[in-house]
Motif scaffolding. Sequence first.
Motif, PDB file in Angstrom:
ATOM      1  N   GLY A   1      41.161  36.872  35.145  1.00 20.34           N
ATOM      2  CA  GLY A   1      40.319  37.740  35.949  1.00 20.34           C
ATOM      3  C   GLY A   1      39.571  38.240  36.971  1.00 20.34           C
ATOM      4  O   GLY A   1      38.546  37.752  37.652  1.00 20.34           O
ATOM      5  N   SER A   2      40.688  37.911  38.147  1.00 20.54           N
ATOM      6  CA  SER A   2      40.206  37.714  39.038  1.00 20.54           C
ATOM      7  C   SER A   2      40.236  39.443  39.808  1.00 20.54           C
ATOM      8  O   SER A   2      39.893  38.848  41.231  1.00 20.54           O
ATOM      9  CB  SER A   2      41.748  37.220  39.986  1.00 20.54           C
ATOM     10  OG  SER A   2      41.671  37.402  40.839  1.00 20.54           O
ATOM     11  N   LEU A   3      41.098  40.764  39.257  1.00 19.81           N
ATOM     12  CA  LEU A   3      40.901  41.292  40.094  1.00 19.81           C
ATOM     13  C   LEU A   3      39.390  42.462  40.129  1.00 19.81           C
ATOM     14  O   LEU A   3      39.769  42.441  41.519  1.00 19.81           O
ATOM     15  CB  LEU A   3      41.525  42.519  39.203  1.00 19.81           C
ATOM     16  CG  LEU A   3      43.441  41.991  38.707  1.00 19.81           C
ATOM     17  CD1 LEU A   3      44.185  43.028  38.245  1.00 19.81           C
ATOM     18  CD2 LEU A   3      43.810  42.014  40.396  1.00 19.81           C
ATOM     19  N   PRO A   4      38.733  42.179  39.435  1.00 20.68           N
ATOM     20  CA  PRO A   4      37.614  42.444  40.302  1.00 20.68           C
ATOM     21  C   PRO A   4      36.773  41.966  41.144  1.00 20.68           C
ATOM     22  O   PRO A   4      36.151  42.556  42.331  1.00 20.68           O
ATOM     23  CB  PRO A   4      36.284  42.078  39.005  1.00 20.68           C
ATOM     24  CG  PRO A   4      36.806  41.772  37.923  1.00 20.68           C
ATOM     25  CD  PRO A   4      38.813  41.307  38.212  1.00 20.68           C
ATOM     26  N   ALA A   5      37.015  40.550  42.222  1.00 20.66           N
ATOM     27  CA  ALA A   5      36.347  40.316  43.524  1.00 20.66           C
ATOM     28  C   ALA A   5      37.413  39.108  43.973  1.00 20.66           C
ATOM     29  O   ALA A   5      37.048  38.969  44.761  1.00 20.66           O
ATOM     30  CB  ALA A   5      34.963  40.236  43.573  1.00 20.66           C
ATOM     31  N   HIS A   6      37.324  37.626  42.647  1.00 24.92           N
ATOM     32  CA  HIS A   6      38.175  36.752  42.724  1.00 24.92           C
ATOM     33  C   HIS A   6      38.735  37.520  44.202  1.00 24.92           C
ATOM     34  O   HIS A   6      39.189  35.860  44.962  1.00 24.92           O
ATOM     35  CB  HIS A   6      38.678  36.044  41.708  1.00 24.92           C
ATOM     36  CG  HIS A   6      38.923  34.316  41.901  1.00 24.92           C
ATOM     37  ND1 HIS A   6      38.037  33.451  42.376  1.00 24.92           N
ATOM     38  CD2 HIS A   6      40.309  34.317  41.616  1.00 24.92           C
ATOM     39  CE1 HIS A   6      39.090  32.699  42.681  1.00 24.92           C
ATOM     40  NE2 HIS A   6      40.009  33.050  42.516  1.00 24.92           N
ATOM     41  N   HIS A   7      40.117  38.028  43.967  1.00 25.34           N
ATOM     42  CA  HIS A   7      41.294  38.012  44.414  1.00 25.34           C
ATOM     43  C   HIS A   7      41.165  38.326  46.063  1.00 25.34           C
ATOM     44  O   HIS A   7      42.130  38.031  46.985  1.00 25.34           O
ATOM     45  CB  HIS A   7      42.860  38.833  43.694  1.00 25.34           C
ATOM     46  CG  HIS A   7      42.027  40.894  44.189  1.00 25.34           C
ATOM     47  ND1 HIS A   7      42.192  41.503  45.019  1.00 25.34           N
ATOM     48  CD2 HIS A   7      41.106  40.988  43.709  1.00 25.34           C
ATOM     49  CE1 HIS A   7      41.458  42.487  45.144  1.00 25.34           C
ATOM     50  NE2 HIS A   7      40.501  42.494  44.795  1.00 25.34           N
ATOM     51  N   LEU A   8      39.703  38.617  46.633  1.00 31.13           N
ATOM     52  CA  LEU A   8      39.682  39.224  47.868  1.00 31.13           C
ATOM     53  C   LEU A   8      38.481  38.066  48.208  1.00 31.13           C
ATOM     54  O   LEU A   8      38.416  37.954  49.545  1.00 31.13           O
ATOM     55  CB  LEU A   8      38.225  40.213  47.687  1.00 31.13           C
ATOM     56  CG  LEU A   8      39.383  41.414  47.536  1.00 31.13           C
ATOM     57  CD1 LEU A   8      37.966  42.495  47.404  1.00 31.13           C
ATOM     58  CD2 LEU A   8      40.009  42.057  48.432  1.00 31.13           C
ATOM     59  N   THR A   9      38.030  37.518  47.749  1.00 32.78           N
ATOM     60  CA  THR A   9      37.710  35.945  48.268  1.00 32.78           C
ATOM     61  C   THR A   9      37.696  34.567  47.756  1.00 32.78           C
ATOM     62  O   THR A   9      36.576  33.463  47.972  1.00 32.78           O
ATOM     63  CB  THR A   9      35.569  35.850  47.011  1.00 32.78           C
ATOM     64  OG1 THR A   9      36.032  35.869  45.764  1.00 32.78           O
ATOM     65  CG2 THR A   9      35.015  37.277  47.905  1.00 32.78           C
ATOM     66  N   PHE A  10      38.754  34.203  47.292  1.00 31.22           N
ATOM     67  CA  PHE A  10      39.218  32.848  46.721  1.00 31.22           C
ATOM     68  C   PHE A  10      39.457  31.914  47.781  1.00 31.22           C
ATOM     69  O   PHE A  10      39.347  32.383  48.774  1.00 31.22           O
ATOM     70  CB  PHE A  10      40.944  33.269  45.902  1.00 31.22           C
ATOM     71  CG  PHE A  10      41.763  33.335  46.443  1.00 31.22           C
ATOM     72  CD1 PHE A  10      42.527  32.102  47.508  1.00 31.22           C
ATOM     73  CD2 PHE A  10      41.937  34.433  47.242  1.00 31.22           C
ATOM     74  CE1 PHE A  10      43.202  32.695  48.237  1.00 31.22           C
ATOM     75  CE2 PHE A  10      43.516  34.909  48.102  1.00 31.22           C
ATOM     76  CZ  PHE A  10      44.053  34.090  48.821  1.00 31.22           C
TER      77      PHE A  10
END
Length: 308
Positions: A168-177
Amino acid sequence: MATSFHEFDLIQWIRAQCPNSKANLIGIGDDTAILQPPLNCELLFATDMLMEGTHFTFPSATPERAGRKALAVNLSDIAAMAGRPHSALISLALPKSKGPEFAKAVMQGIIDLANEFQVQLIGGDTNSWDGPLVINVAIIGIAPESKSIKRSGAMPGDWIFVTGELGGSLPAHHLTFTPRINEALILNQTVSLNSMIDLSDGLTSDLQHILRESNVGAILDATTIPISNRLSSDDSNQVRLKRALSDGEDFELLFTLSPEDGKQLLNQNPLSINLTQIGEISSRLTAILQHPDGSQTTLEDSGWKHEL
């Protein structure tokens, strides 16, 4: 009449935000940077290129978050080797249509994360063109001699662990991890890690890198895969598991170690995030997924791959 703004103005602006560190003899301002690495350390080098339309899109991303991600994925590579980040070079291909404030915002995202992890920005290159934003980061890390962790050290009988949660990273987590720099250092100080990798392309894909480099296989327990609550609870368990295995861009750590050290981590987790044992390394040269009913299937490499 609007004042023109060119690449040297941007470089001077960046230089004002990034004063030279005592760890470097020369940073931004000369033909090359000159580094002074600590004694008895080995140097770690990595680079990643991120492209608008592939690794981030506007407006779902902001220019600050695009810049942040570009540095974060490189920090994650240093974490995978249990190293400390030292310095980075940044190269930008900037869209002419976006203007100088956009360029500054991209760099501000990079600078903020660099400050958080004490990374010195020491140079790079800037260009403008009629295409989309492209960011390339080349990072330098350090590790005590013979203490960096490689993909090639997994041994039959090792327990397989993962940090955090997957999917479930693609909505936002991939930008904020958060790159797992600190977690990798703590783990390397607490137990003897045999192999490690960061999960950028998905668990099924990145596990294969360890297996190939170590010439081993693995058995994963489907019931133990830590599925992120970013995934919809409306999806079936099968869909949620598949996405946790293959979505990618989680940037968690996947590592192997002896059962004795594994028990130590399970008894007393030294981290502030979850640690989960998800399987075991085997001598059989294949990856197996064991299901709740006891049946086993071959674990397909379903992670992300760039098509050429």
